[in-house]
Structure formats: structure tokens, C-alpha cells
Scaffold this active site. Structure first.
Site, PDB file in Angstrom:
ATOM      1  N   ALA A  66     -47.616 -19.570 -31.325  1.00  0.00           N
ATOM      2  CA  ALA A  66     -48.002 -18.703 -32.441  1.00  0.00           C
ATOM      3  C   ALA A  66     -48.303 -17.293 -31.958  1.00  0.00           C
ATOM      4  O   ALA A  66     -48.905 -17.097 -30.908  1.00  0.00           O
ATOM      5  CB  ALA A  66     -49.223 -19.276 -33.149  1.00  0.00           C
ATOM      6  N   ARG A 126     -43.337 -15.446 -22.570  1.00  0.00           N
ATOM      7  CA  ARG A 126     -42.912 -15.830 -21.218  1.00  0.00           C
ATOM      8  C   ARG A 126     -42.951 -17.348 -21.109  1.00  0.00           C
ATOM      9  O   ARG A 126     -43.640 -18.021 -21.894  1.00  0.00           O
ATOM     10  CB  ARG A 126     -43.793 -15.182 -20.158  1.00  0.00           C
ATOM     11  CG  ARG A 126     -45.236 -15.586 -20.207  1.00  0.00           C
ATOM     12  CD  ARG A 126     -46.067 -14.869 -19.140  1.00  0.00           C
ATOM     13  NE  ARG A 126     -47.452 -15.278 -19.204  1.00  0.00           N
ATOM     14  CZ  ARG A 126     -47.967 -16.348 -18.627  1.00  0.00           C
ATOM     15  NH1 ARG A 126     -47.191 -17.164 -17.927  1.00  0.00           N
ATOM     16  NH2 ARG A 126     -49.244 -16.651 -18.739  1.00  0.00           N
ATOM     17  N   HIS A 176     -31.973   0.065 -33.798  1.00  0.00           N
ATOM     18  CA  HIS A 176     -31.206   1.312 -33.794  1.00  0.00           C
ATOM     19  C   HIS A 176     -31.121   1.857 -32.384  1.00  0.00           C
ATOM     20  O   HIS A 176     -31.954   1.550 -31.527  1.00  0.00           O
ATOM     21  CB  HIS A 176     -31.832   2.355 -34.739  1.00  0.00           C
ATOM     22  CG  HIS A 176     -33.266   2.645 -34.427  1.00  0.00           C
ATOM     23  ND1 HIS A 176     -33.656   3.494 -33.422  1.00  0.00           N
ATOM     24  CD2 HIS A 176     -34.391   2.165 -34.977  1.00  0.00           C
ATOM     25  CE1 HIS A 176     -34.970   3.530 -33.367  1.00  0.00           C
ATOM     26  NE2 HIS A 176     -35.442   2.724 -34.305  1.00  0.00           N
TER      27      HIS A 176
END
Length: 81
Positions: A55, A75, A10
Site C-alpha cells: 500500500a 523496491r 511528457h
């Protein structure tokens, strides 16, 4: 396993209602990509083919093909053969 693909967010509203109008953007996952358990991929992200997402990662930017990404935020860890 337990991967979250979040295609909605939003806009930031004024002080009376911070969650303003909804926004929707696709997530694109390339062929052969591997997304590790409990990772979260946010709206508008493109994960290149053959990429690996470690993970528990939070992917908030595009990921190049054939590269390993991990962390919060995710990253580049290394390029893969």
C-alpha cells in the site's frame, strides 16, 4: 482502492515550456498480482504475475513475478513462494 495507473507523461521541453510532447506507454499487470491501496504505477511498468505491491507504493520500474515490493520508490522486499 484508489490505485493510480499513469500511462501518460511528457518529454522535458525547453525553459519556455518544460512539459513538451506527451508520451504514452502501456502498463502490464500479470495474472494474480495484488496492488495495495493508494499505490501509483507509472507508464511502461510491467508487474509480474503473483507480485504484491505494498500500500502507498510508487512503482516506477518493472517488478518480478511472485515478489513483494513496497516503498517510494517501490523496491524488492522479498521473493515469495
Amino acid at each position: 482502492m484508489d490505485v493510480a495507473l499513469i500511462c501518460v507523461s511528457h518529454e522535458i521541453g525547453d525553459s519556455h515550456r518544460r512539459a513538451a510532447a506527451d508520451t504514452y506507454r502501456d502498463i502490464v499487470i500479470g495474472e494474480g498480482a495484488w496492488i495495495g491501496a493508494r499505490s501509483t504505477v507509472l507508464q511502461g511498468v510491467r508487474i509480474g504475475g503473483g507480485a504484491i505491491i505494498g500500500a502507498g507504493s510508487l512503482v516506477n520500474r518493472d517488478c518480478e513475478p511472485n515478489c513483494l515490493y513496497a516503498g517510494v520508490p517501490a523496491r524488492l522486499i522479498k521473493k515469495l513462494d
